[in-house]
Design an enzyme around this catalytic site. Structure first.
Site, PDB file in Angstrom:
ATOM      1  N   ASN A   1      37.096 -41.404  15.614  1.00 51.02           N
ATOM      2  CA  ASN A   1      37.769 -41.622  14.328  1.00 51.02           C
ATOM      3  C   ASN A   1      37.804 -43.106  14.029  1.00 51.02           C
ATOM      4  O   ASN A   1      37.904 -43.943  14.935  1.00 51.02           O
ATOM      5  CB  ASN A   1      39.200 -41.062  14.382  1.00 51.02           C
TER       6      ASN A   1
ATOM      7  N   GLU B   1      33.664 -40.804  10.482  1.00 48.29           N
ATOM      8  CA  GLU B   1      33.609 -41.616   9.260  1.00 48.29           C
ATOM      9  C   GLU B   1      32.334 -42.439   9.166  1.00 48.29           C
ATOM     10  O   GLU B   1      31.869 -42.762   8.067  1.00 48.29           O
ATOM     11  CB  GLU B   1      34.822 -42.553   9.191  1.00 48.29           C
TER      12      GLU B   1
ATOM     13  N   ASP C   1      54.764 -53.497   2.274  1.00 46.77           N
ATOM     14  CA  ASP C   1      53.860 -52.355   2.171  1.00 46.77           C
ATOM     15  C   ASP C   1      53.322 -52.210   0.751  1.00 46.77           C
ATOM     16  O   ASP C   1      53.506 -53.063  -0.107  1.00 46.77           O
ATOM     17  CB  ASP C   1      54.564 -51.076   2.633  1.00 46.77           C
TER      18      ASP C   1
END
Length: 417
Positions: free
Chosen positions: A130, A193, A239
């Site tokens: 991943n 990916e 964030d």
């Protein structure tokens, strides 16, 4: 590192990696900027390689309106990577993060943060690899603390904990924007990916064997392990919504080796900047599109808007065929992306990439008591400042499509003149 911008801004003034570089970069929210003279470092800093949809579209050879279609095609038709290279272009040494100009962005931040690092790991049980991007706070010149959310890497980490064995990882910083985009794309759990990235690159992607991991070429590659026993407070950190995330205990990364290209440039993503928003949110658009298509086959496009942090607000374009299509599209979109808070559905004569055009549809095509859906007490986003402590919020859907019963009332005259 490939740059899809013909107008790169270069700044030669000496700037500190503590606050000064980040402050200057924030002055150029949609530009690609290289800071050439970072105090105490030989390595420049670059930011903004993916901070517009146009740059992202160029990286995968399509138009802006075709990005969703291009991502879906690469997800559905990944190409297995069969080309490999080695570290011959790199200088390999023992880890020393003090050689990299990792930025501290704001004075309340918990420390300096790697913000454009893609983490590569393998599932300890299945061996599936991943790739995912994570923020990582510097603890010292050999250790980081990583924020892991409940997705694939989190699952791998939990399985490693059960086995009592630290999780081997590689961190790549400074790579082709198309590969970076693939690393952020939500794909089936048994996919890699990098095979999606290879589809973006027409089957020409080369990977480097890094221990048991296959990593793309990047300006900087770090090797280490996520400790299954050591945690430390991570944060504060700004964030997606330009607000501070809470401090949590998170796992420590113990780094061992670093590989740096001769002319390496350190890639920094500005927290809550357009690059952050687009790389986190844009890859969710294909998932929403596919869900809406199941409910309304005539869906044309889906956009998670920059004004909605590319996370909380979507605009969906449909070719309306029956009354009720708009509301069906709303319900499908809200279900497909649980963090989605507001969804506006428009007709195809409205440009979903133009906030003024969307506002025009809202102002001229909705009747509040008929066209606005309010859904209280549902799961929302932990990033939403108004969500309850348990994550629940109220979601709103706006059907801003024309009524099929009186289409002549909504003709946009200037379009036909």
């Amino acid at each position: 590192m490939k740059i899809n911008d013909d107008n790169v801004i270069e700044i030669s003034e000496e700037l500190s990696s503590e606050f000064e570089v980040a402050k200057v970069l924030r002055q150029y929210p949609k530009d690609t900027v290289i800071i050439k003279n970072v105090k105490g470092y030989d390595m420049p800093v670059i930011s903004g390689i993916c901070n517009t949809r146009d740059k992202i579209a160029k990286s995968i050879n399509c138009e802006v309106s075709e990005i969703t279609e291009k991502i879906i095609d690469a997800m559905e038709k990944p190409i297995k990577v069969d080309k490999f290279t080695d570290f011959s272009e790199y200088e390999t040494s023992e880890i020393d993060l003090d050689k990299i100009p990792i930025l501290t962005h704001y004075k309340r931040d918990g420390g300096a943060y790697i913000t454009a690092g893609v983490v590569f790991a393998r599932d300890p049980e299945t061996g599936i690899q991943n790739a995912s991007i994570h923020r990582m706070m510097v603890l010292d010149n050999k250790r980081l603390v990583i924020r892991i959310v409940p997705r694939n890497l989190y699952t791998y980490f939990q399985r490693a904990q059960k086995l009592g064995k630290d999780l081997d990882i590689a961190i790549a910083i400074g790579m082709d924007p198309a590969i970076l985009l693939a690393s952020t794309t939500s794909i089936p759990i048994d996919y890699d990916e990098m095979d999606v990235a290879n589809a973006f690159k027409g089957g020409n992607l080369e990977l480097i064997k890094c221990g048991d991991l296959n990593v793309p070429q990047a300006d900087i590659i770090l090797e280490g392990k996520i400790s299954v026993t050591e945690t430390v407070a991570e944060g504060p950190f700004v964030d997606l919504t330009d607000t501070y995330d809470i401090i949590r205990d998170q796992p420590i990364i113990n780094l061992e080796t670093m590989h740096i290209k001769k002319d390496a440039v350190y890639h920094a993503i500005i927290p809550a900047g357009f690059e952050h928003k687009l790389l986190q949110g844009l890859p969710q658009e294909p998932r929403i599109f596919k869900a809406v298509k199941n409910a309304v086959p005539t869906v044309e496009n889906v956009v998670l808007t920059e004004g909605g942090c590319c996370w909380l607000h979507a605009v969906v374009s449909i070719r309306k065929q029956t009354e009720g299509d708009g509301k069906n599209a709303i319900m499908a979109a809200l279900s497909a992306h649980p963090s989605l808070k507001h969804c506006v559905v428009v007709d195809t004569d409205v440009n979903v990439f133009d906030a003024e055009d969307v506002e025009y549809a809202i102002s001229t095509r909705i009747k509040g008591d008929r066209d606005i859906m309010i859904v209280p007490n549902v799961r929302g986003s932990s990033l939403d400042p108004v969500a309850e402590s348990d994550g629940t919020t109220t979601k709103i859907g706006v059907d801003a499509t024309k009524s099929l019963k009186a289409l002549e009332k909504f003709e946009r005259v200037s379009f036909g003149e």
